[in-house]
Design a protein around this motif. Structure first.
Motif, PDB file in Angstrom:
ATOM      1  N   MET A  11       0.859  -1.199   0.000  1.00 31.56           N
ATOM      2  CA  MET A  11       0.000   0.000   0.000  1.00 31.56           C
ATOM      3  C   MET A  11       0.887   1.238   0.000  1.00 31.56           C
ATOM      4  N   SER A  12       0.500   2.244  -0.759  1.00 30.50           N
ATOM      5  CA  SER A  12       1.299   3.460  -0.843  1.00 30.50           C
ATOM      6  C   SER A  12       0.441   4.674  -0.521  1.00 30.50           C
ATOM      7  N   GLY A  13       1.069   5.847  -0.478  1.00 36.80           N
ATOM      8  CA  GLY A  13       0.393   7.073  -0.091  1.00 36.80           C
ATOM      9  C   GLY A  13       0.975   7.598   1.194  1.00 36.80           C
ATOM     10  N   LYS A  14       0.924   8.888   1.373  1.00 37.78           N
ATOM     11  CA  LYS A  14       1.503   9.483   2.567  1.00 37.78           C
ATOM     12  C   LYS A  14       0.683   9.159   3.811  1.00 37.78           C
ATOM     13  N   VAL A  15       1.384   8.861   4.892  1.00 36.46           N
ATOM     14  CA  VAL A  15       0.737   8.662   6.180  1.00 36.46           C
ATOM     15  C   VAL A  15       1.494   9.473   7.227  1.00 36.46           C
ATOM     16  N   GLU A  54       4.015  -3.176  11.400  1.00 40.12           N
ATOM     17  CA  GLU A  54       2.810  -4.002  11.472  1.00 40.12           C
ATOM     18  C   GLU A  54       1.690  -3.491  10.572  1.00 40.12           C
ATOM     19  N   SER A  55       1.943  -2.383   9.886  1.00 38.53           N
ATOM     20  CA  SER A  55       0.932  -1.794   9.003  1.00 38.53           C
ATOM     21  C   SER A  55       1.211  -2.182   7.557  1.00 38.53           C
ATOM     22  N   PRO A  56       0.279  -1.887   6.648  1.00 42.75           N
ATOM     23  CA  PRO A  56       0.514  -2.162   5.223  1.00 42.75           C
ATOM     24  C   PRO A  56       1.441  -1.146   4.561  1.00 42.75           C
ATOM     25  N   PHE A  57       1.917  -0.170   5.337  1.00 41.65           N
ATOM     26  CA  PHE A  57       2.727   0.910   4.767  1.00 41.65           C
ATOM     27  C   PHE A  57       4.214   0.652   4.960  1.00 41.65           C
ATOM     28  N   LYS A  58       5.012   1.356   4.176  1.00 40.17           N
ATOM     29  CA  LYS A  58       6.464   1.302   4.285  1.00 40.17           C
ATOM     30  C   LYS A  58       6.969   2.528   5.033  1.00 40.17           C
ATOM     31  N   TRP A  59       8.179   2.415   5.562  1.00 38.46           N
ATOM     32  CA  TRP A  59       8.749   3.526   6.314  1.00 38.46           C
ATOM     33  C   TRP A  59       8.826   4.795   5.471  1.00 38.46           C
ATOM     34  N   GLU A  60       9.117   4.639   4.166  1.00 37.88           N
ATOM     35  CA  GLU A  60       9.219   5.823   3.307  1.00 37.88           C
ATOM     36  C   GLU A  60       7.868   6.496   3.067  1.00 37.88           C
ATOM     37  N   ASP A  61       6.765   5.818   3.407  1.00 38.74           N
ATOM     38  CA  ASP A  61       5.444   6.433   3.279  1.00 38.74           C
ATOM     39  C   ASP A  61       5.153   7.425   4.400  1.00 38.74           C
ATOM     40  N   VAL A  62       5.928   7.355   5.483  1.00 38.73           N
ATOM     41  CA  VAL A  62       5.702   8.238   6.636  1.00 38.73           C
ATOM     42  C   VAL A  62       6.221   9.637   6.312  1.00 38.73           C
ATOM     43  N   ALA A  63       5.303  10.606   6.286  1.00 33.94           N
ATOM     44  CA  ALA A  63       5.671  11.967   5.893  1.00 33.94           C
ATOM     45  C   ALA A  63       6.040  12.849   7.080  1.00 33.94           C
TER      46      ALA A  63
END
Length: 315
Positions: free
Chosen positions: A1-5, A58-67
């Motif tokens: 999953m992608s997109g800023k979080v 533990e989430s569907p996101f990657k570290w680089e998605d964290v804004a």
């Protein structure tokens, strides 16, 4: 999953809650662990970093998605520098939270007062969603607050804006000293602590009330008694509501918010509290100022702080 979080941190004296929000303010995932405040600030900072990494892993996101990462803390803060000058709960002095977390996590970090971030959370995706100008009250052990103007937290020149519990509203002859040192603060009558104090005073005076049968009175006991017609309890509830309504009237003629949001444990009393607040607000506010202004309960509950903290790097 992608997109800023965005990561929100709610740093309490006993627990650290972290959460992931998307750009709309939707809370996607949470993680909670012990604070370990007794082990010192270095250990607490390490735990925050660990919990955030676990949350993302533990989430569907990657570290680089964290804004970005935001943190809500109780105490006296240097918000631009990201430093906790003094936190009574954590017993911290001059802890550079922003600098430490940015070094540990390599992400931008913003901090703010816990009441402010709770207000931002409600304004972003809670009871104030879609409204740019709101004032939030948090009625708990004390009375906290937050002011949102144009969708952003209003902090004042020293970061002390929104200290609604320390508005002096009680007349001198009825006033008692607040924990802040001043007399007649809203917190002395409209917090859970103030409500319990007034109930105990009534019992000690010998007022006829069912509360006299309760050994350790709570604010909930007072509201429950008021709901079944206990006149003393109802008088206490109305007094607490009266001063909240008066304080809102004073705020309205200065800031003219579109909505007042009331959260915290005391707000769970429901309409027995909200109805008199609204009546007093209407009574003491000019018609032109109160027009289209409403007073509503908060909706995010204990998640407001996480959501608002996550929004610090977005709003």
């Amino acid at each position: 999953m992608s997109g800023k979080v965005y990561v929100g941190v709610d740093l309490g004296g006993t627990a650290i809650k972290v959460g992931l929000c998307d750009e709309s303010g939707k809370l996607l995932q949470t993680y909670e662990g012990p604070t370990g405040a007794e082990l010192g600030s270095d250990e607490v900072m390490e735990r925050i970093a660990q919990y955030i990494r676990l949350l993302v892993e533990e989430s569907p996101f990657k570290w680089e998605d964290v804004a970005g990462i935001g943190a809500g803390l109780a105490g006296f803060l240097d918000i631009p520098e990201g430093i906790v000058r003094f936190s009574p709960n954590l017993k911290w002095h001059d802890v550079p939270v922003k600098k430490i977390l940015e070094q540990k996590l390599d992400k931008p970090v913003t901090i703010d007062n816990d009441a402010n971030v709770a207000a931002l959370g409600e304004a972003w995706s809670g009871a104030g969603a879609g409204i740019s100008n709101v004032v939030c009250y948090t009625l708990g052990t004390g009375v906290g607050g937050g002011i949102i103007i144009g969708g952003k937290i209003y902090q004042g020149f020293a970061g002390m804006a929104g200290e609604l519990g320390h508005m002096s509203v009680v007349p001198d002859l009825e006033a008692i000293q607040c924990g802040c040192g001043q007399m007649g603060c809203l917190e002395t009558v409209s917090s859970a602590t103030g409500i319990v104090r007034m109930a105990r005073d009534a019992v000690q005076r010998g007022d006829k009330t069912s509360l006299a049968m309760i050994q350790n009175i709570t604010a909930k006991d007072v509201f429950d008694a008021a709901k079944v017609g206990d006149e003393v309890a109802l008088r206490i509830v109305n007094r607490a509501a009266y001063y909240i309504g008066r304080s809102m009237a004073a705020i309205a003629v200065v800031l003219n918010p579109q909505r007042f949001i009331v959260g915290g444990g005391v707000s769970k009393a429901g309409e027995i509290l909200f109805q008199p607040i609204r009546e007093i607000f209407r009574k003491y506010t000019p018609l032109q100022v109160q027009e289209n202004v409403d007073i509503v309960p908060a909706t995010l509950g204990n998640d407001a702080g996480i959501v608002g903290a996550a929004g610090l790097n977005l709003r």
